[in-house]
Motif scaffolding. Structure first.
Motif, PDB file in Angstrom:
ATOM      1  N   THR A 230      70.719  38.475  -2.287  1.00 28.30           N
ATOM      2  CA  THR A 230      69.861  39.025  -1.249  1.00 28.30           C
ATOM      3  C   THR A 230      70.061  38.216   0.026  1.00 28.30           C
ATOM      4  OG1 THR A 230      68.240  39.685  -2.912  1.00 28.30           O
ATOM      5  CG2 THR A 230      67.465  39.532  -0.636  1.00 28.30           C
ATOM      6  N   ILE A 231      70.462  38.884   1.093  1.00 31.88           N
ATOM      7  CA  ILE A 231      70.696  38.205   2.360  1.00 31.88           C
ATOM      8  C   ILE A 231      69.363  38.028   3.081  1.00 31.88           C
ATOM      9  CG2 ILE A 231      71.806  38.360   4.620  1.00 31.88           C
ATOM     10  CD1 ILE A 231      74.072  39.899   3.199  1.00 31.88           C
ATOM     11  N   VAL A 232      69.099  36.798   3.496  1.00 37.17           N
ATOM     12  CA  VAL A 232      67.878  36.464   4.239  1.00 37.17           C
ATOM     13  C   VAL A 232      68.314  35.804   5.535  1.00 37.17           C
ATOM     14  CG1 VAL A 232      65.733  35.137   4.245  1.00 37.17           C
ATOM     15  CG2 VAL A 232      66.583  36.112   2.100  1.00 37.17           C
ATOM     16  N   ARG A 233      67.910  36.406   6.660  1.00 35.18           N
ATOM     17  CA  ARG A 233      68.197  35.809   7.957  1.00 35.18           C
ATOM     18  C   ARG A 233      67.162  34.734   8.236  1.00 35.18           C
ATOM     19  NH1 ARG A 233      72.750  36.644  10.866  1.00 35.18           N
ATOM     20  NH2 ARG A 233      73.399  38.787  10.842  1.00 35.18           N
ATOM     21  N   VAL A 234      67.619  33.552   8.616  1.00 32.94           N
ATOM     22  CA  VAL A 234      66.715  32.432   8.857  1.00 32.94           C
ATOM     23  C   VAL A 234      66.895  31.921  10.275  1.00 32.94           C
ATOM     24  CG1 VAL A 234      66.558  31.729   6.449  1.00 32.94           C
ATOM     25  CG2 VAL A 234      68.396  30.830   7.849  1.00 32.94           C
ATOM     26  N   PRO A 235      65.871  31.348  10.895  1.00 36.39           N
ATOM     27  CA  PRO A 235      64.548  31.165  10.322  1.00 36.39           C
ATOM     28  C   PRO A 235      63.825  32.493  10.148  1.00 36.39           C
ATOM     29  CG  PRO A 235      64.588  30.401  12.601  1.00 36.39           C
ATOM     30  CD  PRO A 235      65.983  30.785  12.247  1.00 36.39           C
ATOM     31  N   VAL A 236      62.965  32.538   9.174  1.00 37.16           N
ATOM     32  CA  VAL A 236      62.234  33.744   8.822  1.00 37.16           C
ATOM     33  C   VAL A 236      61.268  34.091   9.955  1.00 37.16           C
ATOM     34  CG1 VAL A 236      60.565  34.687   7.195  1.00 37.16           C
ATOM     35  CG2 VAL A 236      62.450  33.289   6.370  1.00 37.16           C
ATOM     36  N   GLU A 237      61.218  35.384  10.323  1.00 33.82           N
ATOM     37  CA  GLU A 237      60.298  35.830  11.369  1.00 33.82           C
ATOM     38  C   GLU A 237      59.077  36.535  10.809  1.00 33.82           C
ATOM     39  OE1 GLU A 237      62.745  38.205  13.920  1.00 33.82           O
ATOM     40  OE2 GLU A 237      63.381  36.461  15.084  1.00 33.82           O
ATOM     41  N   LYS A 238      59.245  37.226   9.662  1.00 34.92           N
ATOM     42  CA  LYS A 238      58.156  37.970   9.040  1.00 34.92           C
ATOM     43  C   LYS A 238      58.191  37.726   7.544  1.00 34.92           C
ATOM     44  CE  LYS A 238      58.821  41.747  12.286  1.00 34.92           C
ATOM     45  NZ  LYS A 238      59.222  43.139  12.399  1.00 34.92           N
ATOM     46  N   VAL A 239      56.994  37.693   6.924  1.00 32.59           N
ATOM     47  CA  VAL A 239      56.928  37.479   5.487  1.00 32.59           C
ATOM     48  C   VAL A 239      55.764  38.274   4.915  1.00 32.59           C
ATOM     49  CG1 VAL A 239      55.514  35.394   5.631  1.00 32.59           C
ATOM     50  CG2 VAL A 239      56.977  35.723   3.662  1.00 32.59           C
ATOM     51  N   ALA A 240      55.946  38.784   3.716  1.00 32.84           N
ATOM     52  CA  ALA A 240      54.868  39.412   2.949  1.00 32.84           C
ATOM     53  C   ALA A 240      54.565  38.471   1.790  1.00 32.84           C
ATOM     54  CB  ALA A 240      55.300  40.774   2.422  1.00 32.84           C
ATOM     55  N   VAL A 241      53.283  38.204   1.555  1.00 34.06           N
ATOM     56  CA  VAL A 241      52.893  37.287   0.495  1.00 34.06           C
ATOM     57  C   VAL A 241      52.127  38.041  -0.587  1.00 34.06           C
ATOM     58  CG1 VAL A 241      52.881  35.242   1.971  1.00 34.06           C
ATOM     59  CG2 VAL A 241      50.804  36.590   1.745  1.00 34.06           C
ATOM     60  N   CYS A 242      52.067  37.460  -1.774  1.00 35.23           N
ATOM     61  CA  CYS A 242      51.408  38.115  -2.908  1.00 35.23           C
ATOM     62  C   CYS A 242      49.892  38.015  -2.847  1.00 35.23           C
ATOM     63  CB  CYS A 242      51.904  37.521  -4.225  1.00 35.23           C
ATOM     64  SG  CYS A 242      53.633  37.830  -4.534  1.00 35.23           S
TER      65      CYS A 242
END
Length: 122
Positions: free
Chosen positions: A86-98
């Motif tokens: 899974t490609i993740v562009r960093v630094p992360v700009e948006k995140v969904a949490v549980c």
């Protein structure tokens, strides 16, 4: 599914520092890790010239890989010949949490503005 999201959130949390970039020829040879992880377990990090590879192991069967993330600096072009993952562009700009608990961790880090979704109905 929740476990997968939890592990992904943790991996993103640990790795929000981003990828280092360097000029020169592109190689696929891994370098020694400059990141020192003392307490976290269940994953490994391999540094490459234009990306980092984070491999998350299954906590109940550590011989199995749960997921592989390829961290690429968002300000650079996507390298060719990336490994599967899974490609993740960093630094992360948006995140969904549980859960809201995970959102609290982002708040403690001063990054609550990056949380865009919480899976918890409350």
């Amino acid at each position: 599914m929740k476990l997968h999201l939890l592990i992904f959130s943790f991996a993103v949390l640990v790795l929000t520092t981003g990828c280092n970039s360097s000029a020169g020829k592109q190689t696929q040879k891994a370098s020694t890790s400059s990141l020192s992880v003392r307490y976290a377990r269940g994953f490994s990090i391999r540094n490459f010239e234009h990306y980092k590879e984070v491999t998350v192991r299954n906590p109940w069967d550590t011989t199995r890989i749960l997921e592989k993330y390829i961290l690429v600096n968002r300000n650079e072009e996507l390298p060719t010949n990336l490994p599967q993952g899974t490609i993740v562009r960093v630094p992360v700009e948006k995140v969904a949490v549980c859960t809201a608990v995970h959102a609290g961790i982002w708040k403690q880090l001063g990054e609550i503005s990056k949380v865009k979704a919480v899976c918890e109905p409350n």
